[in-house]
Structure formats: C-alpha cells, structure tokens
Design a protein around this motif. Sequence first.
Motif, PDB file in Angstrom:
ATOM      1  N   PRO A 233      -6.674   1.562   0.121  1.00 47.55           N
ATOM      2  CA  PRO A 233      -5.326   1.844   0.617  1.00 47.55           C
ATOM      3  C   PRO A 233      -4.226   1.496  -0.393  1.00 47.55           C
ATOM      4  O   PRO A 233      -3.099   1.971  -0.270  1.00 47.55           O
ATOM      5  CB  PRO A 233      -5.207   0.997   1.877  1.00 47.55           C
ATOM      6  CG  PRO A 233      -6.275  -0.019   1.786  1.00 47.55           C
ATOM      7  CD  PRO A 233      -7.355   0.562   0.924  1.00 47.55           C
TER       8      PRO A 233
ATOM      9  N   TYR B  90      -2.062   1.601   4.585  1.00 47.90           N
ATOM     10  CA  TYR B  90      -2.960   0.477   4.861  1.00 47.90           C
ATOM     11  C   TYR B  90      -3.508   0.554   6.287  1.00 47.90           C
ATOM     12  O   TYR B  90      -4.700   0.364   6.518  1.00 47.90           O
ATOM     13  CB  TYR B  90      -2.254  -0.865   4.637  1.00 47.90           C
ATOM     14  CG  TYR B  90      -3.197  -2.022   4.821  1.00 47.90           C
ATOM     15  CD1 TYR B  90      -4.105  -2.350   3.821  1.00 47.90           C
ATOM     16  CD2 TYR B  90      -3.223  -2.756   6.000  1.00 47.90           C
ATOM     17  CE1 TYR B  90      -5.015  -3.380   3.987  1.00 47.90           C
ATOM     18  CE2 TYR B  90      -4.119  -3.794   6.174  1.00 47.90           C
ATOM     19  CZ  TYR B  90      -5.015  -4.093   5.167  1.00 47.90           C
ATOM     20  OH  TYR B  90      -5.916  -5.115   5.340  1.00 47.90           O
TER      21      TYR B  90
ATOM     22  N   ARG C 199     -10.544  -4.182   3.865  1.00 45.03           N
ATOM     23  CA  ARG C 199     -10.397  -2.738   3.684  1.00 45.03           C
ATOM     24  C   ARG C 199     -10.543  -2.309   2.232  1.00 45.03           C
ATOM     25  O   ARG C 199     -10.365  -1.139   1.928  1.00 45.03           O
ATOM     26  CB  ARG C 199      -9.044  -2.291   4.226  1.00 45.03           C
ATOM     27  CG  ARG C 199      -8.945  -2.562   5.707  1.00 45.03           C
ATOM     28  CD  ARG C 199      -7.664  -2.136   6.293  1.00 45.03           C
ATOM     29  NE  ARG C 199      -7.605  -2.646   7.654  1.00 45.03           N
ATOM     30  CZ  ARG C 199      -6.943  -2.092   8.618  1.00 45.03           C
ATOM     31  NH1 ARG C 199      -6.245  -1.005   8.396  1.00 45.03           N
ATOM     32  NH2 ARG C 199      -6.939  -2.617   9.808  1.00 45.03           N
TER      33      ARG C 199
ATOM     34  N   ALA D 195      -6.416   3.007   6.722  1.00 45.84           N
ATOM     35  CA  ALA D 195      -7.673   2.732   6.007  1.00 45.84           C
ATOM     36  C   ALA D 195      -8.648   2.059   6.965  1.00 45.84           C
ATOM     37  O   ALA D 195      -8.269   1.190   7.754  1.00 45.84           O
ATOM     38  CB  ALA D 195      -7.414   1.842   4.804  1.00 45.84           C
TER      39      ALA D 195
ATOM     40  N   LEU E 250      -2.930   7.192   1.214  1.00 47.07           N
ATOM     41  CA  LEU E 250      -3.536   6.418   2.297  1.00 47.07           C
ATOM     42  C   LEU E 250      -2.694   5.194   2.646  1.00 47.07           C
ATOM     43  O   LEU E 250      -2.478   4.330   1.800  1.00 47.07           O
ATOM     44  CB  LEU E 250      -4.954   5.982   1.878  1.00 47.07           C
ATOM     45  CG  LEU E 250      -5.788   5.223   2.895  1.00 47.07           C
ATOM     46  CD1 LEU E 250      -6.037   6.070   4.144  1.00 47.07           C
ATOM     47  CD2 LEU E 250      -7.130   4.828   2.268  1.00 47.07           C
TER      48      LEU E 250
ATOM     49  N   ALA F 153       0.811  -1.213   0.000  1.00 45.49           N
ATOM     50  CA  ALA F 153       0.000   0.000   0.000  1.00 45.49           C
ATOM     51  C   ALA F 153       0.851   1.271   0.000  1.00 45.49           C
ATOM     52  O   ALA F 153       0.300   2.375   0.052  1.00 45.49           O
ATOM     53  CB  ALA F 153      -0.933   0.001   1.209  1.00 45.49           C
TER      54      ALA F 153
END
Length: 181
Positions: free
Chosen positions: A111, A119, A107, A122, A117, A85
Amino acid sequence: MGKYKLLVKLFLLLSLMLLTVGCSSKPDFELYEGKNLSIAVLGTEPKIEEEQVNLQEISFEEFTTEELRKYDAVFVTKESFSKAAESQYASTYLDSHIPFFFIESNRGAYPFIDAELAYEDAREMPHTKYYANGFLAISKEEQKTWNYGLYNDEVNEENIKEMFSRIFETIETNPKGSDDS
C-alpha cells in the motif's frame, strides 16, 4: 521396599520440576550492539533501549527523498499509515534507497509503494501475525522485504524491544542501496 518407592517418587518429582522450569523459561533476548544508527520516525517514536540508535520524529513535509538521505532507515508507525500510503509518497519509498519499516502493520509494503492502493484497501497478509514489515528498494530492478513477528506472538514490552533489536541488525547489514536511475 518403602525407601525404594520414596526414592522413585522423589526422582519423579524432581524430574517434573526440572521439566516445568525448563519449559517455562523465556529466552534471553540480546539488545543490538552494532554501529550507531540514525532513524527517522514518521509517527510516534517507539521506546527502545539501544543508546547507539538515534530516533528522530519527522513530519510529512520532511518525508522526501532528499531529506531522508541523512538517515539509515525510516520507521512508519500505525497512526501515519493512511497518509504515508497516499500516492504522492510512493516514489519516496522507491527512490530513497534506504530501508523503511512499517511498525504494527500486517499489510506489507504494497500500500505504500503502489500509488493506486490505499492503505485501508490493502489486504492483510494471510495466515501471519507479523508485527512489522520492512522494505528496501536497492535499485530500480531489485527490492528486499522483511517480516518481523513477536516471540510467541505475545505483544509485550520485552518482545517488542527484542523485535526492534532484530530490525536494527537488519539495518546494519543492509546498507543504503544505490542512487542509480
């Protein structure tokens, strides 16, 4: 009259037994029987039974748009989520035009495709018990996502293998997107 009561009791007992057996049986899961697939795995290779599906563990050095073109899809497993991510990989998901599946993630793809963003930042999808999520950038304007749960939300080997069979069917029916810019 005694025979009648005995027959009624026997009938009720048989009915109860049939009802119990009918409700407790698990469905018969079918394995994927489609075309041969080649899938890159970023992380630990999952256990599958389909012989026509070739899983190939790859490193982050191989996790590039160019390298991924030889695969039908990519699995990203939970031990790789944080690194996968990171912002430098966001374009890989958006420009590769092959399906990505995030195994054991609740999620979604955000992410991974949002360079801003992390991980860990998120949020999990509310009110869901998804075991895996899929993402495909068909073109710059069109994207597809999928969510996969497990039978009765039970994490066991049989249910996980059934989920992978559904993912393989998704890969077969959603071929690579376009490479147009």
